[in-house]
Scaffold this motif. Structure first.
Motif, PDB file in Angstrom:
ATOM      1  N   LYS A 154      42.346 -16.567 -34.225  1.00  0.00           N
ATOM      2  CA  LYS A 154      41.144 -17.128 -33.606  1.00  0.00           C
ATOM      3  C   LYS A 154      40.953 -16.575 -32.195  1.00  0.00           C
ATOM      4  O   LYS A 154      39.825 -16.308 -31.769  1.00  0.00           O
ATOM      5  CB  LYS A 154      41.239 -18.650 -33.569  1.00  0.00           C
ATOM      6  CG  LYS A 154      41.029 -19.317 -34.918  1.00  0.00           C
ATOM      7  CD  LYS A 154      39.631 -19.047 -35.440  1.00  0.00           C
ATOM      8  CE  LYS A 154      39.377 -19.721 -36.775  1.00  0.00           C
ATOM      9  NZ  LYS A 154      38.023 -19.398 -37.307  1.00  0.00           N
ATOM     10  N   ALA A 155      42.058 -16.413 -31.470  1.00  0.00           N
ATOM     11  CA  ALA A 155      41.968 -15.827 -30.130  1.00  0.00           C
ATOM     12  C   ALA A 155      41.408 -14.416 -30.208  1.00  0.00           C
ATOM     13  O   ALA A 155      40.594 -14.001 -29.368  1.00  0.00           O
ATOM     14  CB  ALA A 155      43.347 -15.819 -29.469  1.00  0.00           C
ATOM     15  N   GLY A 156      41.843 -13.679 -31.215  1.00  0.00           N
ATOM     16  CA  GLY A 156      41.319 -12.326 -31.388  1.00  0.00           C
ATOM     17  C   GLY A 156      39.836 -12.328 -31.691  1.00  0.00           C
ATOM     18  O   GLY A 156      39.082 -11.459 -31.208  1.00  0.00           O
ATOM     19  N   GLU A 157      39.368 -13.300 -32.486  1.00  0.00           N
ATOM     20  CA  GLU A 157      37.944 -13.407 -32.800  1.00  0.00           C
ATOM     21  C   GLU A 157      37.125 -13.757 -31.560  1.00  0.00           C
ATOM     22  O   GLU A 157      36.028 -13.227 -31.351  1.00  0.00           O
ATOM     23  CB  GLU A 157      37.716 -14.470 -33.874  1.00  0.00           C
ATOM     24  CG  GLU A 157      38.284 -14.108 -35.241  1.00  0.00           C
ATOM     25  CD  GLU A 157      38.140 -15.249 -36.231  1.00  0.00           C
ATOM     26  OE1 GLU A 157      37.389 -16.211 -35.919  1.00  0.00           O
ATOM     27  OE2 GLU A 157      38.764 -15.202 -37.305  1.00  0.00           O
ATOM     28  N   ILE A 158      37.666 -14.659 -30.742  1.00  0.00           N
ATOM     29  CA  ILE A 158      36.965 -15.067 -29.517  1.00  0.00           C
ATOM     30  C   ILE A 158      36.897 -13.910 -28.538  1.00  0.00           C
ATOM     31  O   ILE A 158      35.878 -13.670 -27.884  1.00  0.00           O
ATOM     32  CB  ILE A 158      37.676 -16.274 -28.870  1.00  0.00           C
ATOM     33  CG1 ILE A 158      37.628 -17.482 -29.806  1.00  0.00           C
ATOM     34  CG2 ILE A 158      37.050 -16.623 -27.521  1.00  0.00           C
ATOM     35  CD1 ILE A 158      38.575 -18.599 -29.400  1.00  0.00           C
ATOM     36  N   GLY A 159      38.017 -13.151 -28.443  1.00  0.00           N
ATOM     37  CA  GLY A 159      38.092 -12.026 -27.510  1.00  0.00           C
ATOM     38  C   GLY A 159      38.819 -12.401 -26.234  1.00  0.00           C
ATOM     39  O   GLY A 159      38.521 -13.427 -25.621  1.00  0.00           O
ATOM     40  N   TYR A 160      39.790 -11.571 -25.864  1.00  0.00           N
ATOM     41  CA  TYR A 160      40.571 -11.833 -24.655  1.00  0.00           C
ATOM     42  C   TYR A 160      39.758 -11.479 -23.408  1.00  0.00           C
ATOM     43  O   TYR A 160      38.912 -10.582 -23.445  1.00  0.00           O
ATOM     44  CB  TYR A 160      41.879 -11.031 -24.694  1.00  0.00           C
ATOM     45  CG  TYR A 160      42.856 -11.533 -25.737  1.00  0.00           C
ATOM     46  CD1 TYR A 160      43.765 -12.536 -25.435  1.00  0.00           C
ATOM     47  CD2 TYR A 160      42.841 -11.030 -27.035  1.00  0.00           C
ATOM     48  CE1 TYR A 160      44.649 -13.015 -26.399  1.00  0.00           C
ATOM     49  CE2 TYR A 160      43.721 -11.508 -28.003  1.00  0.00           C
ATOM     50  CZ  TYR A 160      44.619 -12.493 -27.686  1.00  0.00           C
ATOM     51  OH  TYR A 160      45.492 -12.978 -28.625  1.00  0.00           O
ATOM     52  N   PRO A 161      40.021 -12.204 -22.286  1.00  0.00           N
ATOM     53  CA  PRO A 161      41.019 -13.257 -22.095  1.00  0.00           C
ATOM     54  C   PRO A 161      40.592 -14.576 -22.736  1.00  0.00           C
ATOM     55  O   PRO A 161      39.412 -14.874 -22.821  1.00  0.00           O
ATOM     56  CB  PRO A 161      41.125 -13.387 -20.578  1.00  0.00           C
ATOM     57  CG  PRO A 161      39.759 -12.996 -20.096  1.00  0.00           C
ATOM     58  CD  PRO A 161      39.292 -11.917 -21.034  1.00  0.00           C
ATOM     59  N   VAL A 162      41.598 -15.341 -23.189  1.00  0.00           N
ATOM     60  CA  VAL A 162      41.341 -16.662 -23.757  1.00  0.00           C
ATOM     61  C   VAL A 162      42.132 -17.697 -22.969  1.00  0.00           C
ATOM     62  O   VAL A 162      43.072 -17.365 -22.241  1.00  0.00           O
ATOM     63  CB  VAL A 162      41.723 -16.741 -25.245  1.00  0.00           C
ATOM     64  CG1 VAL A 162      40.901 -15.765 -26.070  1.00  0.00           C
ATOM     65  CG2 VAL A 162      43.220 -16.514 -25.445  1.00  0.00           C
ATOM     66  N   LEU A 163      41.742 -18.942 -23.146  1.00  0.00           N
ATOM     67  CA  LEU A 163      42.407 -20.051 -22.463  1.00  0.00           C
ATOM     68  C   LEU A 163      43.004 -20.976 -23.510  1.00  0.00           C
ATOM     69  O   LEU A 163      42.299 -21.453 -24.396  1.00  0.00           O
ATOM     70  CB  LEU A 163      41.408 -20.813 -21.599  1.00  0.00           C
ATOM     71  CG  LEU A 163      41.951 -21.895 -20.667  1.00  0.00           C
ATOM     72  CD1 LEU A 163      42.855 -21.284 -19.614  1.00  0.00           C
ATOM     73  CD2 LEU A 163      40.803 -22.645 -19.996  1.00  0.00           C
ATOM     74  N   ILE A 164      44.324 -21.175 -23.439  1.00  0.00           N
ATOM     75  CA  ILE A 164      45.001 -22.160 -24.283  1.00  0.00           C
ATOM     76  C   ILE A 164      45.060 -23.466 -23.500  1.00  0.00           C
ATOM     77  O   ILE A 164      45.520 -23.487 -22.359  1.00  0.00           O
ATOM     78  CB  ILE A 164      46.422 -21.702 -24.650  1.00  0.00           C
ATOM     79  CG1 ILE A 164      46.393 -20.372 -25.412  1.00  0.00           C
ATOM     80  CG2 ILE A 164      47.127 -22.765 -25.484  1.00  0.00           C
ATOM     81  CD1 ILE A 164      47.779 -19.784 -25.650  1.00  0.00           C
ATOM     82  N   LYS A 165      44.615 -24.555 -24.102  1.00  0.00           N
ATOM     83  CA  LYS A 165      44.593 -25.840 -23.401  1.00  0.00           C
ATOM     84  C   LYS A 165      45.179 -26.927 -24.293  1.00  0.00           C
ATOM     85  O   LYS A 165      44.871 -27.005 -25.489  1.00  0.00           O
ATOM     86  CB  LYS A 165      43.150 -26.223 -23.019  1.00  0.00           C
ATOM     87  CG  LYS A 165      42.479 -25.244 -22.091  1.00  0.00           C
ATOM     88  CD  LYS A 165      41.007 -25.531 -21.922  1.00  0.00           C
ATOM     89  CE  LYS A 165      40.747 -26.802 -21.164  1.00  0.00           C
ATOM     90  NZ  LYS A 165      39.299 -26.997 -20.892  1.00  0.00           N
TER      91      LYS A 165
END
Length: 712
Positions: A154-165
């Motif tokens: 899912k992070a790859g789909e969103i595109g980096y940078p991503v935020l884990i919360k």
């Protein structure tokens, strides 16, 4: 804390401590409501236990054994007959099960219903609610699937940078920014580990990390009669480690229409979940377009609530007690008006020069600015108290109010200058650096403010640094020679002959200079100082300051003529382990020969450290002795491969083992201090020789963690 709003009712400050406990008690006492404090073993002598009408020990220092222990809290409630609990912020303040637990026992929870906490306290569920209400949210995955590889995809789909919360997170805990795919799993594990410790739930969400956002939040309030209002917005964009350090109200440079939309959407969000009490709806605002996205709702009183109180003339804790007692809101929307501008500066025990790592130790000297209608200090500590490794390192909140933003900045800057702390590192100087930044003055702020303005904010070329180092060295020398009386206020001994003792000097011709050499450390730079006196004119001092690092050109030489040296013996609480049970405060006024300008400052010292306070704030130095000192990156100062603990902490993860090859930047060990994790990375390329500690062990500042055989 605990209560029902009527005279002689009780309050139990259950899962909280420190500043917020004292803040709630202040209003409770004003209303004639009795207070009951609970405390851990680490807080036995804390200020909040002293201010309460009654106080009860509920467990050991770790929060899981005290402030998070529901059964222990209930025992105190039953013993004292308390009618309600004020949770403050943190710990159990947003725990739906705790709210339900109290209600099942017939005790009022001073906050929203458990179901509202459950819906809005979950970052994932609250975003679904907002999506259904047509409120824009940040793109991301907010579902229940917590499989590592699924989240990574899912992070790859969103595109980096991503935020884990962390789904139930707050205060930056359980939050990680991931810049690249190869770091995702390590950051996810760290986020989950921190989340389970802080909130008892390791579920996370993943969303797009917006690179230039403003953090704008709206204070809302609702009662049990269907009334709900917003008390305008606050800007909390100046942050480090995803935690706020400087907040203001109202938010600068927002259009009138955006302010109104933010308020109305926040109220709509509260009504959608049947909200009751104080809450904060947080938004991400695009710093260029002013488009906003729902981020989360904090179902409690916020740390920064005083700025809202300042501009609205309200007491939000009193509002909480009114609503919890079944009363209507004291004011409706039409009655609320925002006046002037307010700032809150959070004063932390931490070292900004060392990556904002928290510090621990005693408040050996403490002087706060005088409170007035424009200046307020909310704190839970006093002189001699200990900032420990167990809890948040916040010392106080300094709140100011001005007729406009410019005047409020000026008032805050002066108040910070008058806030003096000795005994540990603080962020006071750094806060003043922020206030003097032109971008901040212009209101050009967003959550990356500190990173983007790093060079300006961390400029080590402090004005008059040379003069301050020289003065401090002179005071250290005179104190070592026994030149100061022990009376409360006095002059230097035998002022006409400052060289009271000749044991440190060579006798020579009348015009010769008698020299003494010492070493001080400022911001990791070691300075050699030579102090001499013209024996024919014993009030003239010749001081030469030279950095050991030849690249540093901040040294120099000057002649000082001593005009005045008043000594004050200031109170400090000593310990059985130290011989230094008082600190000497000196007001020194000197004339620099070549410029004839005056420089006035105060100096405070003990056996190991000296601090000078002047127009540029505090400059703290270490008095070098025979012990080794270590660089802020964890490597030893002698250039070896020794990696040491940058602070007192607990080892929570070890990434390397003996014989393993590492490169510069390789994660070695993860330590935890004050509920935050810190990754210690290798400053060298080489091979691990040994690892000194195991997971779960406590380490002290400067303890050896890893020994590397560095590549040549």
């Amino acid at each position: 804390m605990q209560l029902l709003y009527k005279t002689n009712a009780h309050i139990v400050h259950n899962n909280n401590r420190g500043e917020i406990a004292c803040r709630v008690m202040k209003t409770a006492k004003k209303l004639g409501v009795k207070t009951v404090a609970v405390y851990s073993e680490a807080d036995a002598d804390s200020l909040h236990t002293e201010l309460a009408d009654e106080a009860y020990l509920i467990g050991a220092a770790p929060a899981s054994e005290s402030y998070l222990n529901k059964e222990k809290i209930l025992e105190v409630i039953q013993k004292t007959g308390a009618q309600g609990v004020h949770p403050g912020y943190g710990f159990l303040s947003e725990n739906a099960e705790f709210a339900d637990f109290l209600e099942s026992k017939g005790v009022t929870f001073i906050g929203p219903p458990g179901n509202a906490i459950r819906m809005m306290g979950s970052k994932s569920e609250s975003k679904i609610i907002m999506e259904n209400a047509k409120v824009p949210v940040v793109p991301g995955y907010h579902g229940k699937n917590q499989d590592v590889q699924f989240l990574k995809s899912k992070a790859g789909e969103i595109g980096y940078p991503v935020l884990i919360k962390a789904v139930k997170g707050g205060g930056g805990k359980g939050m990680r920014v991931v810049e690249k795919e190869e770091d995702f799993e390590m950051m996810l594990e760290s986020s989950k580990r921190e989340a389970i410790k802080s909130f008892g739930d390791d579920k996370v969400l993943v969303e797009k990390y917006i690179t230039a956002p403003r953090h704008v939040e709206v204070q809302v309030f609702a009662d049990k009669h269907g009334n709900a209002v917003y008390l305008f917005e606050r800007d909390c964009s100046v942050q480090r480690r995803h935690q706020k350090i400087l907040e203001e109200a109202p938010a600068p440079h927002l259009s009138k229409s955006v302010r109104q939309m933010l308020g109305e959407k926040a109220v709509a969000a509260a009504k959608a979940v049947g909200y009751v009490g104080a809450g904060t709806v947080e938004f991400i605002v695009d710093s260029k377009t002013q488009e906003f996205y729902f981020m989360e709702m904090n179902t409690r009183l916020q740390v920064e609530h005083p700025v809202t109180e300042m501009i609205t003339g309200t007491d939000l804790v009193e509002w909480q007690l009114e609503v919890a007692s079944g009363n209507r809101l004291p004011k409706l929307q039409k009655d609320l008006v925002a006046n002037g501008h307010a700032f809150e500066a959070r004063i932390y025990a931490e070292n900004p020069e060392n990556g904002f790592l928290p510090d621990v130790g005693k408040l050996k000297f403490l002087s706060v600015p005088k409170e007035s209608e424009f200046i307020r200090v909310d704190t839970g500590v006093r002189l001699g108290d200990e900032i420990s490794v167990y809890y948040d390192p916040m010392i106080a909140k300094l709140i100011v109010h001005g007729k406009d933003r410019t005047s409020a900045i000026r008032i805050l800057n002066q108040a910070l200058l008058n806030y003096r702390i000795f005994g540990l590192h603080t962020n006071i100087n750094f806060l003043r650096s922020v206030l003097s930044s032109q971008n901040f003055i212009d209101g050009d702020i967003e959550t990356g403010f500190i990173t983007k303005n790093h060079d300006e904010l961390f400029n080590k070329d402090i004005g008059s640094k040379f003069e301050y180092i020289a003065q401090s060295a002179l005071v250290v020398l005179l104190n070592k020679m026994g030149k100061f009386d022990s009376t409360s206020v006095t002059k230097i001994k035998d002022a006409n002959s400052p060289w009271y003792s000749q044991s440190y000097f060579r006798l020579g011709s009348p015009e010769s200079r008698v020299n003494n050499v010492m070493e001080l450390v400022l911001n990791d730079t070691h300075y050699n100082i030579t102090i001499g006196v013209n024996e024919s004119t014993p009030t003239e001092y010749f001081i030469n300051v030279q950095p050991k690092d030849t690249k540093d050109q901040s040294g120099g030489q000057a002649q000082y003529t001593l005009d005045l040296l008043d000594v004050k013996v200031l109170p400090v609480k000593g310990t059985q382990k130290t011989q230094h049970n008082r600190i000497i405060g000196i007001n020194i006024l000197t004339a620099i020969a070549e410029s004839e300008t005056k420089l006035e400052s105060d100096v405070i010292l003990d056996g190991k450290h000296v601090s000078i306070f002047g127009k540029h704030g505090q400059i703290a130095m270490e008095i070098v002795d025979d012990t080794s000192s270590f660089r802020k990156d964890g490597a030893s100062s002698d250039g070896s491969g020794l990696i040491v603990a940058p602070m007192s902490s607990k080892v929570v993860q070890i990434h390397v083992k003996p014989g393993q090859k590492v490169d510069v930047g390789t994660p070695l060990i993860v330590v935890e201090a004050m509920k935050m994790e810190h990754v210690i990375k290798s400053s060298k390329k080489g091979v691990v020789k040994s690892v000194a500690f195991s997971v779960g062990e406590l380490v002290g500042q400067g303890d050896k963690l890893v020994d590397l055989e560095a590549d040549q």
